[in-house]
Design a protein around this motif. Sequence first.
Motif, PDB file in Angstrom:
ATOM      1  N   LEU A   1       0.846  -1.194   0.000  1.00 57.85           N
ATOM      2  CA  LEU A   1       0.000   0.000   0.000  1.00 57.85           C
ATOM      3  C   LEU A   1       0.876   1.237   0.000  1.00 57.85           C
ATOM      4  CD1 LEU A   1      -1.905  -2.218   1.206  1.00 57.85           C
ATOM      5  CD2 LEU A   1      -2.982  -0.388   2.465  1.00 57.85           C
ATOM      6  N   TYR A   2       0.448   2.253  -0.742  1.00 58.71           N
ATOM      7  CA  TYR A   2       1.142   3.535  -0.789  1.00 58.71           C
ATOM      8  C   TYR A   2       0.138   4.623  -0.416  1.00 58.71           C
ATOM      9  CZ  TYR A   2       3.564   7.633  -2.543  1.00 58.71           C
ATOM     10  OH  TYR A   2       4.164   8.870  -2.641  1.00 58.71           O
ATOM     11  N   VAL A   3       0.530   5.527   0.478  1.00 58.18           N
ATOM     12  CA  VAL A   3      -0.367   6.587   0.917  1.00 58.18           C
ATOM     13  C   VAL A   3      -0.236   7.787  -0.024  1.00 58.18           C
ATOM     14  CG1 VAL A   3      -1.073   8.081   2.815  1.00 58.18           C
ATOM     15  CG2 VAL A   3      -0.120   5.819   3.315  1.00 58.18           C
ATOM     16  N   LEU A   4      -1.307   8.022  -0.785  1.00 55.27           N
ATOM     17  CA  LEU A   4      -1.349   9.178  -1.678  1.00 55.27           C
ATOM     18  C   LEU A   4      -1.641  10.460  -0.907  1.00 55.27           C
ATOM     19  CD1 LEU A   4      -3.545   7.638  -4.518  1.00 55.27           C
ATOM     20  CD2 LEU A   4      -1.113   8.217  -4.686  1.00 55.27           C
ATOM     21  N   ARG A   5      -2.573  10.373   0.064  1.00 53.63           N
ATOM     22  CA  ARG A   5      -2.977  11.547   0.838  1.00 53.63           C
ATOM     23  C   ARG A   5      -3.404  11.104   2.235  1.00 53.63           C
ATOM     24  NH1 ARG A   5      -7.123  13.257  -2.089  1.00 53.63           N
ATOM     25  NH2 ARG A   5      -8.623  12.184  -0.795  1.00 53.63           N
ATOM     26  N   GLY A   6      -2.922  11.816   3.245  1.00 50.80           N
ATOM     27  CA  GLY A   6      -3.326  11.540   4.611  1.00 50.80           C
ATOM     28  C   GLY A   6      -2.358  10.628   5.347  1.00 50.80           C
ATOM     29  N   SER A   7      -2.848  10.055   6.433  1.00 46.94           N
ATOM     30  CA  SER A   7      -2.080   9.069   7.194  1.00 46.94           C
ATOM     31  C   SER A   7      -3.075   8.150   7.895  1.00 46.94           C
ATOM     32  CB  SER A   7      -1.157   9.741   8.214  1.00 46.94           C
ATOM     33  OG  SER A   7      -1.882  10.262   9.292  1.00 46.94           O
ATOM     34  N   PHE A   8      -2.588   6.966   8.250  1.00 50.19           N
ATOM     35  CA  PHE A   8      -3.453   6.017   8.944  1.00 50.19           C
ATOM     36  C   PHE A   8      -2.637   5.216   9.933  1.00 50.19           C
ATOM     37  CE2 PHE A   8      -1.847   3.613   5.411  1.00 50.19           C
ATOM     38  CZ  PHE A   8      -1.931   2.259   5.707  1.00 50.19           C
ATOM     39  N   THR A   9      -3.336   4.625  10.890  1.00 53.28           N
ATOM     40  CA  THR A   9      -2.692   3.795  11.895  1.00 53.28           C
ATOM     41  C   THR A   9      -3.150   2.362  11.700  1.00 53.28           C
ATOM     42  OG1 THR A   9      -2.621   5.636  13.456  1.00 53.28           O
ATOM     43  CG2 THR A   9      -2.355   3.429  14.380  1.00 53.28           C
ATOM     44  N   ILE A  10      -2.174   1.451  11.681  1.00 49.92           N
ATOM     45  CA  ILE A  10      -2.442   0.020  11.511  1.00 49.92           C
ATOM     46  C   ILE A  10      -2.292  -0.658  12.868  1.00 49.92           C
ATOM     47  CG2 ILE A  10      -1.698  -2.124  10.408  1.00 49.92           C
ATOM     48  CD1 ILE A  10      -0.457  -0.415   8.185  1.00 49.92           C
ATOM     49  N   TYR A  11      -3.267  -1.475  13.216  1.00 45.18           N
ATOM     50  CA  TYR A  11      -3.239  -2.281  14.435  1.00 45.18           C
ATOM     51  C   TYR A  11      -3.156  -3.728  13.982  1.00 45.18           C
ATOM     52  CZ  TYR A  11      -4.994   2.111  16.252  1.00 45.18           C
ATOM     53  OH  TYR A  11      -5.145   3.440  16.571  1.00 45.18           O
ATOM     54  N   ASN A  12      -1.995  -4.374  14.191  1.00 47.16           N
ATOM     55  CA  ASN A  12      -1.859  -5.719  13.657  1.00 47.16           C
ATOM     56  C   ASN A  12      -1.473  -6.765  14.681  1.00 47.16           C
ATOM     57  OD1 ASN A  12       1.045  -6.451  13.496  1.00 47.16           O
ATOM     58  ND2 ASN A  12       1.175  -4.581  12.284  1.00 47.16           N
ATOM     59  N   SER A  13      -1.696  -8.004  14.280  1.00 54.91           N
ATOM     60  CA  SER A  13      -1.527  -9.148  15.170  1.00 54.91           C
ATOM     61  C   SER A  13      -0.073  -9.542  15.377  1.00 54.91           C
ATOM     62  CB  SER A  13      -2.287 -10.352  14.593  1.00 54.91           C
ATOM     63  OG  SER A  13      -1.749 -10.691  13.316  1.00 54.91           O
ATOM     64  N   THR A  14       0.849  -8.940  14.644  1.00 58.90           N
ATOM     65  CA  THR A  14       2.251  -9.337  14.761  1.00 58.90           C
ATOM     66  C   THR A  14       3.111  -8.274  15.428  1.00 58.90           C
ATOM     67  OG1 THR A  14       2.749  -8.500  12.552  1.00 58.90           O
ATOM     68  CG2 THR A  14       2.109 -10.825  12.721  1.00 58.90           C
ATOM     69  N   SER A  15       2.472  -7.232  15.972  1.00 61.63           N
ATOM     70  CA  SER A  15       3.232  -6.143  16.581  1.00 61.63           C
ATOM     71  C   SER A  15       2.584  -5.719  17.892  1.00 61.63           C
ATOM     72  CB  SER A  15       3.293  -4.954  15.621  1.00 61.63           C
ATOM     73  OG  SER A  15       3.935  -3.867  16.238  1.00 61.63           O
ATOM     74  N   ASP A  16       3.412  -5.317  18.843  1.00 58.13           N
ATOM     75  CA  ASP A  16       2.903  -4.836  20.127  1.00 58.13           C
ATOM     76  C   ASP A  16       2.404  -3.399  20.044  1.00 58.13           C
ATOM     77  OD1 ASP A  16       3.484  -7.248  21.378  1.00 58.13           O
ATOM     78  OD2 ASP A  16       5.498  -6.595  21.976  1.00 58.13           O
ATOM     79  N   GLU A  17       2.904  -2.644  19.076  1.00 56.06           N
ATOM     80  CA  GLU A  17       2.566  -1.236  18.946  1.00 56.06           C
ATOM     81  C   GLU A  17       1.892  -0.955  17.612  1.00 56.06           C
ATOM     82  OE1 GLU A  17       3.037   1.203  21.233  1.00 56.06           O
ATOM     83  OE2 GLU A  17       3.714  -0.349  22.607  1.00 56.06           O
ATOM     84  N   PRO A  18       0.912  -0.055  17.574  1.00 55.36           N
ATOM     85  CA  PRO A  18       0.316   0.364  16.307  1.00 55.36           C
ATOM     86  C   PRO A  18       1.382   1.040  15.437  1.00 55.36           C
ATOM     87  CG  PRO A  18      -0.967   1.186  18.175  1.00 55.36           C
ATOM     88  CD  PRO A  18       0.299   0.605  18.723  1.00 55.36           C
ATOM     89  N   GLU A  19       1.192   1.003  14.127  1.00 49.24           N
ATOM     90  CA  GLU A  19       2.134   1.619  13.183  1.00 49.24           C
ATOM     91  C   GLU A  19       1.425   2.744  12.438  1.00 49.24           C
ATOM     92  OE1 GLU A  19       4.738   0.475   9.192  1.00 49.24           O
ATOM     93  OE2 GLU A  19       3.449  -1.032  10.106  1.00 49.24           O
ATOM     94  N   VAL A  20       2.008   3.931  12.471  1.00 47.01           N
ATOM     95  CA  VAL A  20       1.476   5.071  11.723  1.00 47.01           C
ATOM     96  C   VAL A  20       2.176   5.117  10.370  1.00 47.01           C
ATOM     97  CG1 VAL A  20       1.247   7.586  11.644  1.00 47.01           C
ATOM     98  CG2 VAL A  20       0.962   6.365  13.822  1.00 47.01           C
ATOM     99  N   VAL A  21       1.370   5.210   9.307  1.00 46.31           N
ATOM    100  CA  VAL A  21       1.899   5.292   7.950  1.00 46.31           C
ATOM    101  C   VAL A  21       1.425   6.627   7.377  1.00 46.31           C
ATOM    102  CG1 VAL A  21       2.071   4.160   5.704  1.00 46.31           C
ATOM    103  CG2 VAL A  21       1.694   2.777   7.759  1.00 46.31           C
TER     104      VAL A  21
END
Length: 141
Positions: A66-86
């Motif tokens: 995935l590539y962010v054209l506009r904005g930002s989002f936070t991913i909450y995933n099952s393989t990480s202890d912390e959310p990831e902001v993209v």
Amino acid sequence: MVDITNAPTTVADEKSTTLKTIEIADIKIPEGGKPILERQMRVRRLDVFPDGIIGLHDHGNRPAILYVLRGSFTIYNSTSDEPEVVNEGEAVTEFGQLKHWARNNSRTLPLALLTFDLLDDGAPAREDPCPICAAQAAARQ
């Protein structure tokens, strides 16, 4: 047919930057899944409403970038202890045993993503990849 006999052969007016890659050998196809060479590569634009979410899903049989054209989002995933902001201009890979959901970080602006994924025609892509987003859109009307 277009004549390309006198086309330029040197690279002059471009800059290429690799943002993310997926090693093909790292993609583990689940039992019964189509081999990589029998899949379709899809490119699509995904718009997520302000404060909208992309519901819980996995990429076990659909590797993606995935590539962010506009904005930002936070991913909450099952393989990480912390959310990831993209953020805008960044990319993220999604494959393997990853299960996740995401939220548009803006309460006022839509998030625009460009997605590239390898589809298994035995598991066709839904036109609406996010039923929750569709419900949110209907509620806003």
